[in-house]
Design a protein around this motif. Structure first.
Motif, PDB file in Angstrom:
ATOM      1  N   HIS A 245      61.471  54.844  36.970  1.00 52.63           N
ATOM      2  CA  HIS A 245      62.749  54.088  35.944  1.00 52.63           C
ATOM      3  C   HIS A 245      62.835  52.614  36.502  1.00 52.63           C
ATOM      4  CE1 HIS A 245      65.968  55.860  39.096  1.00 52.63           C
ATOM      5  NE2 HIS A 245      66.572  54.223  38.698  1.00 52.63           N
ATOM      6  N   PHE A 246      63.314  51.561  36.039  1.00 46.95           N
ATOM      7  CA  PHE A 246      63.136  50.340  36.245  1.00 46.95           C
ATOM      8  C   PHE A 246      64.832  49.933  36.485  1.00 46.95           C
ATOM      9  CE2 PHE A 246      61.408  49.232  32.379  1.00 46.95           C
ATOM     10  CZ  PHE A 246      61.897  48.678  32.039  1.00 46.95           C
ATOM     11  N   HIS A 247      65.639  48.716  37.179  1.00 47.19           N
ATOM     12  CA  HIS A 247      66.936  48.699  36.424  1.00 47.19           C
ATOM     13  C   HIS A 247      66.473  46.888  35.804  1.00 47.19           C
ATOM     14  CE1 HIS A 247      69.362  51.834  37.150  1.00 47.19           C
ATOM     15  NE2 HIS A 247      68.309  51.864  38.182  1.00 47.19           N
ATOM     16  N   TRP A 248      67.371  46.368  35.390  1.00 47.46           N
ATOM     17  CA  TRP A 248      66.294  44.898  35.082  1.00 47.46           C
ATOM     18  C   TRP A 248      67.648  44.069  34.626  1.00 47.46           C
ATOM     19  CZ3 TRP A 248      62.704  43.172  30.596  1.00 47.46           C
ATOM     20  CH2 TRP A 248      62.232  42.021  30.652  1.00 47.46           C
TER      21      TRP A 248
ATOM     22  N   TYR B 291      72.604  40.981  30.728  1.00 38.34           N
ATOM     23  CA  TYR B 291      72.446  42.687  29.810  1.00 38.34           C
ATOM     24  C   TYR B 291      71.525  43.164  31.160  1.00 38.34           C
ATOM     25  CZ  TYR B 291      73.786  41.931  25.073  1.00 38.34           C
ATOM     26  OH  TYR B 291      74.093  41.102  24.179  1.00 38.34           O
ATOM     27  N   LEU B 292      72.438  44.324  31.856  1.00 37.05           N
ATOM     28  CA  LEU B 292      71.850  44.923  33.070  1.00 37.05           C
ATOM     29  C   LEU B 292      71.082  46.326  32.026  1.00 37.05           C
ATOM     30  CD1 LEU B 292      71.354  45.924  35.844  1.00 37.05           C
ATOM     31  CD2 LEU B 292      73.285  48.040  35.958  1.00 37.05           C
ATOM     32  N   LEU B 293      69.402  46.218  31.862  1.00 38.40           N
ATOM     33  CA  LEU B 293      68.333  47.048  31.176  1.00 38.40           C
ATOM     34  C   LEU B 293      68.253  48.880  31.796  1.00 38.40           C
ATOM     35  CD1 LEU B 293      66.868  44.761  29.299  1.00 38.40           C
ATOM     36  CD2 LEU B 293      68.372  45.757  28.648  1.00 38.40           C
ATOM     37  N   THR B 294      68.122  49.482  31.547  1.00 41.48           N
ATOM     38  CA  THR B 294      67.629  50.527  32.705  1.00 41.48           C
ATOM     39  C   THR B 294      66.816  51.250  31.051  1.00 41.48           C
ATOM     40  OG1 THR B 294      69.403  50.527  34.146  1.00 41.48           O
ATOM     41  CG2 THR B 294      68.117  52.559  33.592  1.00 41.48           C
TER      42      THR B 294
ATOM     43  N   ARG C  31      73.909  47.213  29.006  1.00 42.89           N
ATOM     44  CA  ARG C  31      74.779  47.679  29.514  1.00 42.89           C
ATOM     45  C   ARG C  31      74.705  45.781  29.332  1.00 42.89           C
ATOM     46  NH1 ARG C  31      78.097  46.808  34.660  1.00 42.89           N
ATOM     47  NH2 ARG C  31      79.566  46.166  34.027  1.00 42.89           N
ATOM     48  N   ALA C  32      75.675  45.050  28.348  1.00 42.82           N
ATOM     49  CA  ALA C  32      76.333  44.007  27.944  1.00 42.82           C
ATOM     50  C   ALA C  32      77.780  43.655  29.247  1.00 42.82           C
ATOM     51  CB  ALA C  32      76.769  43.333  26.906  1.00 42.82           C
TER      52      ALA C  32
ATOM     53  N   TYR D 264      73.653  45.726  43.876  1.00 39.45           N
ATOM     54  CA  TYR D 264      74.139  47.131  43.208  1.00 39.45           C
ATOM     55  C   TYR D 264      72.989  47.085  43.107  1.00 39.45           C
ATOM     56  CZ  TYR D 264      75.378  51.148  41.349  1.00 39.45           C
ATOM     57  OH  TYR D 264      75.085  52.406  40.825  1.00 39.45           O
ATOM     58  N   VAL D 265      71.696  46.257  42.154  1.00 34.41           N
ATOM     59  CA  VAL D 265      70.669  47.448  41.245  1.00 34.41           C
ATOM     60  C   VAL D 265      69.649  46.829  42.596  1.00 34.41           C
ATOM     61  CG1 VAL D 265      68.465  45.652  39.866  1.00 34.41           C
ATOM     62  CG2 VAL D 265      70.846  45.673  38.980  1.00 34.41           C
ATOM     63  N   VAL D 266      69.100  46.023  43.435  1.00 32.93           N
ATOM     64  CA  VAL D 266      68.488  45.609  44.190  1.00 32.93           C
ATOM     65  C   VAL D 266      69.076  46.872  45.330  1.00 32.93           C
ATOM     66  CG1 VAL D 266      68.070  43.409  43.763  1.00 32.93           C
ATOM     67  CG2 VAL D 266      69.019  44.071  45.363  1.00 32.93           C
ATOM     68  N   ALA D 267      70.328  46.962  44.483  1.00 30.92           N
ATOM     69  CA  ALA D 267      70.038  47.956  46.696  1.00 30.92           C
ATOM     70  C   ALA D 267      69.238  49.543  46.352  1.00 30.92           C
ATOM     71  CB  ALA D 267      71.607  48.622  47.297  1.00 30.92           C
TER      72      ALA D 267
END
Length: 152
Positions: A68-71, A22-25, A113-114, A127-130
């Motif tokens: 915010h964060f993306h994980w 999952y992508l969590l935000t 997002r699964a 994409y997340v870390v950029a």
């Protein structure tokens, strides 16, 4: 569909599947840039590591932005709801104690997002870390201190 608040609409149809990626935000309340303070951003990182140490989720990639964060996680022995509730709660407690602030830190809910198995995880992790580059916070990714990915 009834007109539900955004936090309730996010939960509609949510299903957490163990071993799924999952992508969590999630965003801070009123998008306040709390984590522009590096020390407070490190408290978020500490909770990501804690969740992994407890076997709740395996962290694949993450970035802590000022508001915010993306994980990117592989869910292990818990639900998305439990993972996010516990993580956000513990971050709030640590941030409030460390910064002598009080009250809520996060907007209600979170976005998940699964990922499908065939999706390119390395591409998504990049994409997340950029995110700090796209936001104009740094010119080189290495200049931003609050990110990591298992592929680097």
């Amino acid at each position: 569909m009834p007109d539900l608040p955004a936090s309730h609409r996010l939960r509609t149809g949510r299903y957490a599947e163990p071993n799924r990626i999952y992508l969590l935000t999630t965003n801070t309340l009123d998008r306040e840039p709390i984590f522009a303070n590096f020390a407070l951003g490190r408290l978020v990182v500490h909770q990501f590591r804690r969740a992994q140490d407890l076997g709740l989720a395996k962290s694949l990639a993450w970035v802590v932005m000022p508001d915010h964060f993306h994980w990117l996680v592989e869910l292990e022995n818990c639900s998305l709801r439990k993972l996010m509730r516990q993580t956000k709660s513990l971050i709030t407690r640590e941030v409030n104690v460390s910064s002598s602030r009080g009250g809520p830190l996060w907007q209600q809910g979170y976005h998940d997002r699964a990922l499908r198995r065939e999706e390119d995880l390395v591409k998504l992790a990049r994409y997340v870390v950029a995110n700090p580059l796209r936001a104009g916070l740094v010119e080189k990714l290495g200049d931003y201190p609050l990110w990591d990915a298992i592929w680097v």
